[in-house]
Write an enzyme that holds these catalytic residues in place. Structure first.
Site, PDB file in Angstrom:
ATOM      1  CE  LYS A   1     -16.107  20.096   7.409  1.00 29.35           C
ATOM      2  NZ  LYS A   1     -14.760  20.451   6.910  1.00 29.35           N
TER       3      LYS A   1
ATOM      4  CB  SER B   1      -0.948  -0.028   1.203  1.00 32.94           C
ATOM      5  OG  SER B   1      -1.976   0.931   1.052  1.00 32.94           O
TER       6      SER B   1
END
Length: 399
Positions: free
Chosen positions: A277, A225
């Protein structure tokens, strides 16, 4: 057996109390250290060639006869002196040639002005004196001109890429002196973690390539990763046969306690400004639209990850490996995730024969609070390890 059982319970109680006290002490110390200004550290450099030579000499001294070993040491000293003399003589000849070339050029210039000018022999005398009095310096300079330099750094990553702080200091220091003929070797170990942190860590390595210095990454255990995001920046990636590489993907997970709170008549209020948000939360009800947006964000990060890898490793079929899977050494080599199977020890010791290896490490100055905190942490870990070991031993004896 009853005695051992009672003793084990008593010991467990004592260890529990000690661990609790150490935890409280560690928290207090860590909070105090967190609020204090961070003290600047320093760059520490060690020559790995000397370390390897010391290891070799120690073993030879142990396995060889005293007479043979002493004879070998004397011969080494003779060879070293002969080599130094030869290098000094060579440098002396070069200085003489430069002095004569300068004299000839100066004489031609004076002849064109129809004036006879006598060039002093001071340059030749300086060449002789310099070769005799500064032989050691000339030898080291000549060797540094022919031997390549390798700067070695270590990156042991966690989920937050905490080693990034040291890495950026180490890279900055190296780039002050590194030349295009040199090489930077990063011994990398990381299972990945936070996107922004590992993106910045990869950018630190990209500085090396931007400076025109060769970058080699060596993976002994894992570069997955975010760890592979860093590794792919290198000109060459080396990996141990059973190292794990890849995991080119993005993952996010979180529990949701909304139904649990509902059953207990607990309301969770969330106030936001902006449609997205907050897309998903741990305590509120996650809507299908919020989940879809969250998944879209993950897909976008995955696309950026793939583009980043393909930019630095165009020979890699990114679409084939960007599945989030992890591959071991040989399979990773077949897929072009790495360039060669080799451990860091093998690579560094082989390069030490014809290059100067310098290990560069940034060390932070630790105040007394941090030292106590680390001591408390080590004490807790050691106590727990001993407790589990003894409990396992008693269980084995009871059986």
């Amino acid at each position: 057996m009853e005695f051992l059982s009672e003793y084990g319970l008593f010991l467990a109680k004592v260890v529990t109390i000690v661990v609790a006290l150490l935890v409280v002490l560690g928290i207090i110390v860590a909070n105090r250290a967190h609020h204090r200004d961070r003290q600047p550290g320093h760059i520490a450099v060690s020559r790995l060639n000397d370390r390897y030579d010391d290891m070799k000499e120690t073993l030879l001294e142990a396995v060889m006869d005293d007479a043979d070993y002493n004879h070998r040491r004397k011969q080494q000293e003779k060879d070293k002196k002969a080599e130094a003399k030869a290098q000094a003589k060579k440098r002396k000849a070069e200085l003489k040639a430069e002095a004569k070339a300068g004299k000839k050029k100066h004489g031609e210039t004076a002849g064109s002005d129809s004036r006879e000018v006598k060039v002093p022999d001071q340059a030749e005398a300086d060449a002789e004196a310099g070769a005799e009095n500064q032989g050691a310096e000339l030898i080291s300079t000549d060797e540094s001109d022919t031997r390549k330099r390798l700067f070695v750094v270590h990156f042991d990553g966690d989920i937050k890429a905490s080693a990034l702080t040291n890495l950026r200091e180490e890279i900055t220091a190296i780039l002050q002196v590194a030349e295009p003929k040199d090489e930077v070797v990063v011994c990398l170990e990381s299972p990945g973690g936070m996107v922004a942190n590992y993106g910045l860590a990869a950018s630190q390595l990209a500085r090396v390539r931007s400076a025109g210095v060769q970058l080699t990454v060596v993976v002994d255990k894992v570069a997955a990763s975010g760890g592979y995001m860093m590794a792919c920046v290198a000109d060459r990636i080396l990996a141990a046969p059973f190292a794990m590489l890849g995991s080119i993907g993005v993952v996010a997970q979180l529990p949701n306690f909304h139904r649990l709170l509902q059953r207990n008549d607990v309301d969770f209020e969330l106030f936001t400004a902006g449609e997205y948000k907050r897309t998903v939360t741990m305590f509120g009800e996650n809507t299908p639209e919020g989940k879809e947006k969250f998944q879209s964000d993950l897909d976008e990060i995955h696309t950026l990850f793939q583009h980043f890898v393909s930019e630095y490793r165009p020979q890699l079929d990114v679409a084939k490996v960007a599945t989030g899977e992890v591959w071991f050494g040989q399979r990773a080599l077949d897929l072009a995730l790495v360039d060669e199977l080799k451990t860091s020890d093998e690579y560094l010791t082989s390069r030490a024969r014809n290059a100067d290896l310098y290990q560069v490490e940034y060390k932070e100055r630790q105040n007394i609070a941090k030292k106590i905190g680390f001591a408390a942490q080590s004490g807790i870990e050691g106590a727990l390890a001993r407790l589990f070991s003894r409990l396992a031993a008693w269980r084995h004896q009871a059986q």
